[in-house]
Scaffold this active site. Structure first.
Site, PDB file in Angstrom:
ATOM      1  N   HIS A  29       0.845  -1.196   0.000  1.00  0.00           N
ATOM      2  CA  HIS A  29       0.000   0.000   0.000  1.00  0.00           C
ATOM      3  C   HIS A  29       0.883   1.249   0.000  1.00  0.00           C
ATOM      4  CE1 HIS A  29      -2.485  -3.228   1.631  1.00  0.00           C
ATOM      5  NE2 HIS A  29      -3.555  -2.531   1.305  1.00  0.00           N
ATOM      6  N   GLU A 409     -16.597  -3.779  25.412  1.00  0.00           N
ATOM      7  CA  GLU A 409     -15.709  -4.944  25.462  1.00  0.00           C
ATOM      8  C   GLU A 409     -14.611  -4.895  24.408  1.00  0.00           C
ATOM      9  OE1 GLU A 409     -19.546  -6.451  27.366  1.00  0.00           O
ATOM     10  OE2 GLU A 409     -19.047  -5.232  25.603  1.00  0.00           O
TER      11      GLU A 409
END
Length: 660
Positions: A29, A409
C-alpha cells in the site's frame, strides 16, 4: 529548524523508499506512506521523543501506526532515523517470508514497532491503553520518570470501525490529554471515494466525545507543527485532521483509489521521480538527506540521558520497583502467598462459584502485586473483579487501580493490549464469557504479539440460567482454545482458581482467559499440594488401579465427574477422574506425562457444559461426551443441566453403556 527544502527532501525519502519497496514486492500500500509523509516527517524530526539507540527507554513517546496497511511509512522512518535492526536490506525484503518488514507492522519483529496493527481501529484503542498507562504511572512514580505522549496515525477505515468509537469516547471521558491522533484525511478507501460509504463529520464526532480538534493542510509542515504544539498544551486528547492527497507525488494516480493498495508500476514511479525532483536510484537515499534524518533520530539522546540520571538518583526502593515493573518480573513473595492461601483453602474447602473464588484469589494477589490494574465492562458486581485494594480511576484521579471500561468490550480488550505494551502494569478485566466474541480480535492480537493480558470471563455455561441462550456460551471454549498462544483456564474450585491465576501471571509472553462459573461448586481439591497441579493443564484427581473408565472434565463438570466416579466405583467399575483446567498447558507437557494422565482405560468420557470440539484429544473418536449439542435455554440453572443431560447420572449411564 528544518528548512522547507530539507523537509521536502526528508519526506520524499519516505515516499520513495515506500514506493520502491512496494514495487519490488509487487504487493503493498504505497498511498498512505506517500500521503502522510509530511505529517510523519514533522512529528519524527521535531517533536517525537525517542532514541533509536535505546528503543525501550521507558519514558519515550509512543507512536502507533493504526492504519497498519501503510507499514512502509513506519519501516522507512525506522531505517531513516537510525534503528540498528532496520537496514536497507530489510526494506528491500518488504513482505517477504521471514523478513522484519511484514505486510503489516508486527510487534517484536523490529525495535520501534510498538504494537501489531493491520485490523483497522485496533491501533487507536491500543494507543488509548498506552495513554492510560502513562497517566497511571505518572501518578504513581512522578513526572520525572513518566511524562510522555502517545501519537497515533489513522485513516478513514480506522475511524469507520466501531472499536474506534469505544476507544475515543473513553479517552475523552478520561481526559487523556497526552494522546494525539492524526487523521490521514484523504477521502479514499479501497473501493473508491469515502463518499461511497460514509459521510460522517469526524470533527463534530470527536468534539461530541470531548476531544480538542484541529484541521490542517497535511502537506504544510508549519501547520502540522503548530497543531502538535497546541495538542501538547491541551487539557484533552487532540484530534488533528490532516487533509492529504493519497499517493502524493505520483502525478497520474495520486488522489485516487488506484494508489491505495497496489504497486505504482515502473512508469508511474519514474514520473514521480521527475515530479518530485528525486534523482536517486531505488533504495538509495542521498547522503545529505540521510544525515539530516539520522541527526533527527538522535535529537532526544540528551533527554534520554537526563532521564537515566533522574532514575539513577531516585530513592532506591522506588527505583527498584520501577525497574522491576518494566522488566515484567513478578514480586518475589507472590508464590509464597499463594501457597499460604492454598493451605488455608485445604483446611476449610469452600463451596463457592469460581467467579467468587477468583475474587478471593485476587484479594491475595492484588495485595502483593501493585502493578495489577483491574477493571470490568460494566459488570463489576457480576465478575467479582474489584478487591479491597482497588479504588476507581476517574478523569480527575488516577491514583486508583480499577478501570470502569463501560459497555465497551472491544475497546477494553484492545486498550488492555496497549497497557501491557506500554509496560509497567498488568491489566486484567471482567466480562461475561459470551461477550468474548466482542473481545476476540484483540485477544487474538494479544496472542499473536505474545503479551500478558488476563481476561476474567464469568458466566461460563448454561449455568447462567434464566438469562437464556443469548447469554449462555456454548461454542466459546472451543473457539478460544483454537487461538494459538492463548491459555484458556477453566478451574473446578477455589484451589484450581488460585493456581490458574498464579500461572496466568507467570506467563509473560502469552495472554490468558479464566472461564468462571456463576453457580456455586462443590470443592474438588480437598488436600493441600505444594505443586501447582493446574499448571500442568490436566492431572489425575482421583486415581484407581486398573481403571475401566476415565472421566475427563473441566470447571463445573468436575464435581459431576467426582460424583459419577464414586457411584461407578461403588458398583465395582474401577473409575478414575482427570481434571482438565487448561488444555493448552497439558498439550505442552512431556509425552510420558500426557500418556499417563490420559491412561489406558478402555472407556473414556469427557464432560463439559460446552460443545465437544477439542475433547477428542483426550477421549478419541470413540469416546463418549456429556455436554452441549445445541444452544442453551432460559430457566433455572439446575433445571437446564438436567434438561440437557449434563449430570452425574448421564456420565454413569454413558460408562455402563460403553462397557456393556
Amino acid at each position: 529548524m528544518i528548512s522547507r527544502e530539507n523537509h521536502d527532501r526528508m519526506a520524499n525519502a519516505i515516499r520513495f523508499l515506500s514506493m520502491d519497496a512496494v514495487e519490488k514486492a509487487n504487493s503493498g500500500h504505497p498511498g498512505l506512506p506517500m500521503g502522510a509523509a509530511d505529517v510523519a516527517t514533522v512529528l519524527f524530526s521535531r517533536y517525537l521523543k525517542f532514541d533509536p539507540k535505546a528503543p525501550l527507554w521507558a519514558d519515550r513517546d509512543r507512536f502507533v501506526l493504526s492504519a497498519g496497511h501503510g507499514s512502509m511509512l513506519l519501516y522507512s522512518l525506522l531505517y531513516l532515523t537510525g534503528y540498528e535492526d532496520m537496514t536497507i536490506e530489510d526494506i528491500k525484503q518488504f513482505r517477504q517470508l521471514g523478513s522484519k518488514t511484514a505486510g503489516h507492522p508486527e510487534y517484536g519483529h523490529a525495535s520501534g514497532i510498538e504494537t501489531t496493527t493491520g485490523p483497522l481501529g485496533q491501533g487507536i484503542a491500543n494507543a488509548v491503553g498506552m495513554a492510560i498507562a502513562e497517566r497511571k504511572l505518572e501518578e504513581e512514580f512522578g513526572s520525572d520518570l513518566q511524562n510522555h505522549h502517545t501519537y497515533v496515525l489513522c485513516g478513514d477505515g480506522c475511524l469507520m470501525e466501531g472499536i474506534s468509537h469505544e476507544a475515543i469516547a473513553l479517552a475523552g471521558h478520561l481526559k487523556l490529554n497526552k494522546l494525539v491522533l492524526f487523521w490521514d484525511d484523504n477521502n479514499i478507501t479501497i473501493d473508491g471515494a469515502v463518499s461511497l460509504s460514509d459521510s460522517t463529520d469526524q470533527i463534530a464526532r470527536f468534539q461530541a466525545v470531548h476531544w480538542n480538534t484541529i484541521r490542517v493542510d497535511g502537506h504544510d509542515p508549519e501547520q502540522i507543527a503548530a497543531a502538535i504544539e497546541v495538542a501538547q498544551k491541551s487539557d484533552r486528547p487532540t484530534f488533528i485532521a490532516c487533509k492529504t492527497v493519497i499517493g502524493f507525488g505520483a502525478p497520474n494516480k495520486q488522489g485516487t483509489h488506484k494508489v491505495h493498495g497496489s504497486p505504482l508500476g515502473a512508469e508511474e514511479i519514474a514520473a514521480a521521480r521527475k515530479a518530485l525532483n528525486w534523482e536517486a536510484e531505488a533504495f538509495t537515499i542521498p547522503a545529505d538527506v540521510l544525515d539530516t534524518w539520522r541527526t533527527a533520530g538522535g535529537r532526544s539522546a540528551d533527554a534520554r540521558r537526563a532521564w537515566e540520571g533522574r532514575l539513577a538518583s531516585t530513592e532506591a526502593g522506588k527505583k527498584s520497583e520501577f525497574t522491576r515493573r518494566f522488566t515484567g518480573a513478578l514480586p518475589g513473595n507472590l508464590d509464597a502467598a499463594i501457597d499460604t492461601y492454598k493451605k488455608k483453602l485445604a483446611d476449610a474447602p469452600p463451596a463457592i462459584a469460581t467467579r467468587k473464588a477468583s475474587e478471593d484469589a485476587l484479594e491475595v494477589i492484588n495485595g502483593i502485586v501493585p502493578e495489577m490494574l483491574g477493571g470490568s465492562a460494566d459488570l463489576t458486581p457480576s465478575n467479582n473483579t474489584k478487591t479491597s485494594q482497588m479504588t476507581s480511576i476517574t478523569p480527575t484521579d488516577f491514583s486508583g487501580r480499577y478501570m470502569h471500561w463501560g459497555i465497551r468490550e472491544h475497546g477494553m480488550a484492545a486498550a488492555m493490549n496497549g497497557i501491557t505494551l506500554h509496560g509497567g502494569l498488568i491489566p486484567y478485566s471482567g466480562g461475561f464469557m459470551i461477550f468474548s466474541d466482542y473481545c476476540r480480535p484483540s485477544i487474538r492480537l494479544a496472542a499473536l504479539m505474545g503479551i500478558r493480558v488476563i481476561h476474567v470471563l464469568t458466566h461460563d455455561s448454561i449455568g447462567v440460567g434464566e438469562d437464556g441462550p443469548t447469554h449462555e456460551p456454548v461454542e466459546h471454549m472451543a473457539a478460544l482454545r483454537a487461538i494459538p498462544n492463548l491459555l484458556m483456564f477453566r478451574p473446578a474450585d477455589a484451589v484450581e482458581t488460585a493456581e490458574c491465576w498464579q500461572q496466568a501471571l507467570k506467563e509473560q509472553h502469552r495472554p490468558s482467559g479464566l472461564a468462571l462459573t456463576r453457580q456455586n461448586l462443590a470443592p474438588s481439591r480437598l488436600t493441600y499440594s505444594a505443586e501447582n497441579l493446574s499448571a500442568k493443564g490436566a492431572y489425575e484427581l482421583i486415581a484407581t488401579e486398573n481403571a475401566k473408565v476415565s472421566i475427563f472434565a473441566s470447571g463445573s463438570e468436575v464435581e459431576l465427574a467426582v460424583k459419577a466416579a464414586a457411584e461407578l466405583n461403588g458398583k465395582g467399575i474401577a473409575t478414575r477422574v482427570v481434571s482438565v483446567p487448561c488444555v493448552e498447558l497439558f498439550q505442552e507437557q512431556p509425552d510420558d506425562y500426557r500418556k499417563a494422565v490420559i491412561g489406558t482405560a478402555p472407556v473414556k468420557i469427557a464432560a463439559e457444559a460446552a460443545v465437544r470440539q477439542g475433547w477428542d484429544y483426550f477421549i478419541s473418536n470413540d469416546g463418549d461426551f456429556v455436554g452441549m449439542h445445541s444452544f442453551g435455554a432460559s430457566g433455572p440453572a439446575k433445571d437446564l443441566f438436567k434438561h440437557f443431560g449434563i449430570t452425574s447420572d448421564a456420565i454413569v449411564a454413558a460408562a455402563e453403556r460403553k462397557l456393556a
